[in-house]
Design an enzyme around this catalytic site. Structure first.
Site, PDB file in Angstrom:
ATOM      1  N   ARG A 233      13.133 -27.771  79.174  1.00  0.00           N
ATOM      2  CA  ARG A 233      14.412 -28.120  79.637  1.00  0.00           C
ATOM      3  C   ARG A 233      14.381 -29.723  80.164  1.00  0.00           C
ATOM      4  NH1 ARG A 233      15.993 -24.426  77.945  1.00  0.00           N
ATOM      5  NH2 ARG A 233      17.277 -22.678  78.589  1.00  0.00           N
ATOM      6  N   GLU A 262      22.051 -33.558  79.137  1.00  0.00           N
ATOM      7  CA  GLU A 262      22.549 -33.323  77.814  1.00  0.00           C
ATOM      8  C   GLU A 262      24.131 -32.467  77.690  1.00  0.00           C
ATOM      9  OE1 GLU A 262      20.491 -29.288  76.253  1.00  0.00           O
ATOM     10  OE2 GLU A 262      19.188 -30.781  76.737  1.00  0.00           O
ATOM     11  N   HIS A 294      18.290 -30.258  71.102  1.00  0.00           N
ATOM     12  CA  HIS A 294      17.998 -29.058  71.579  1.00  0.00           C
ATOM     13  C   HIS A 294      18.165 -28.091  70.357  1.00  0.00           C
ATOM     14  CE1 HIS A 294      18.333 -26.595  75.593  1.00  0.00           C
ATOM     15  NE2 HIS A 294      17.541 -25.938  74.668  1.00  0.00           N
TER      16      HIS A 294
END
Length: 331
Positions: A233, A262, A294
């Site tokens: 994360r 993000e 991601h």
């Protein structure tokens, strides 16, 4: 009952539709759930969300007012969900507690080796028929030290690959993993791990006590030629502090599959827009930094497992069953 699935990627759509076939109709949307899109769910009892959905109190209140009673998140992390608000509103929330740890661990290694061996720079050069080796020298991983922050299933998978490279293993976690111990991992304080590791990888969940786990002080503790990888994360790293260290010429490489701001950027094409996030804009300019969107989990195996678990979560909700995936039980 129709299931409304937000943030479904094009590659995912046929998998989602096939998994729900014979159970429920599912409507897949490529837009992400946030305050602006929440009204779309009006009349849908069950909503499925992606990892970058915004599920704060206001969004949950909008969903609840429209009749939504169940949130099935297609990810393991749930730091984007206000669980207290969901409980107050009488909403059931479930996530996917497990999927292939190899998808993320293998991608973490992909980032590590790409920045170590300057793969992106080399590829760009050869496309221009520039075949020089200047500036492309990397290092052997064999014999060096890998520091694993978080030694759960993904951290263990990463450590197994590191062990195959012949690396010394250091670990840090609130609980030791016996399997990592068997690989020869030594558990040490975080500061020692940061100071001694040539490669540092993050595999811990994001919560208040882990936010900016790698802060300015932690970054200064690291070796000047260390490699830092984050596929967990974005909020685990103080990105502004990281930029400061990079500007000082530190670190052999940084591979980031996640970024703390993000939401609203990743999974969307922003190529024709001005990026207002100065930190991200600066970050991607460094030649020793590789940022991806991601995607570490994004394999056929992992996505298939995530979708199958999501279907089971919906069916469990309807049947009044409770599994290990439930974060807020049905009231």
């Amino acid at each position: 009952m129709e299931i409304l699935a937000f943030g479904v990627q094009a590659d995912e759509k046929p998998l989602v539709e096939s998994a729900f076939a014979g159970h429920h109709d599912v409507r897949c949307l490529d837009v992400f759930l946030n305050e602006d899109t929440a009204p779309i769910a009006t009349g849908c009892e069950t909503v499925s969300t992606s990892v970058n959905a915004e599920l704060g109190a206001r969004v949950l209140e909008t969903l609840a007012a429209g009749g939504t009673r169940m949130i099935a998140q297609r990810s393991t992390g749930y730091n984007n969900i206000d669980l207290k608000a969901a409980e107050r509103l009488g909403m059931t929330v479930a996530r996917v507690s497990y999927y292939s740890p190899y998808s993320v661990a293998e991608f973490a290694w992909t980032l590590a080796m790409a920045v170590n061996r300057r793969v992106v720079r080399a590829s760009t050069r050869t496309r221009d028929f520039d075949f020089r080796l200047d500036g492309l020298m990397g290092r052997d991983m064999h014999g060096r030290t890998a520091g694993v922050l978080g030694t759960g299933k993904i951290g263990e998978a990463f450590a197994r690959i590191a062990h195959g490279f012949g690396m010394r293993l250091l670990g840090w976690d609130v609980a030791e993993n016996p399997a990592c111990r068997e690989l020869g991992m030594t558990y040490v304080p975080k500061e020692q791990l940061l100071a001694e590791s040539d490669l540092i990888t993050l595999h811990v969940p994001l919560m208040p006590q882990t936010t900016h786990l790698v802060d300015a002080d932690a970054l200064k503790t690291m070796k000047d030629d260390a490699i830092l990888v984050n596929t967990s994360r974005g909020g685990l790293i103080d990105t502004a502090a990281l930029v400061t260290e990079l500007r000082a010429g530190r670190f052999a490489g940084v591979g980031l599959d996640v970024y703390e701001a993000e939401a609203g950027l990743f999974y969307v094409d922003r190529s024709l827009e001005a990026i207002e996030d100065d930190t991200l804009a600066r970050l991607v300019t460094f030649p020793n930094v590789l940022v991806t969107s991601h995607q570490a989990y994004y394999t056929e195996d992992a996505v298939g497992q995530i979708i199958d678990a999501t279907v089971r979560n919906v069916l469990d909700y309807e049947a009044g069953r409770r599994s290990e995936n439930v974060l807020v039980p049905r009231s």
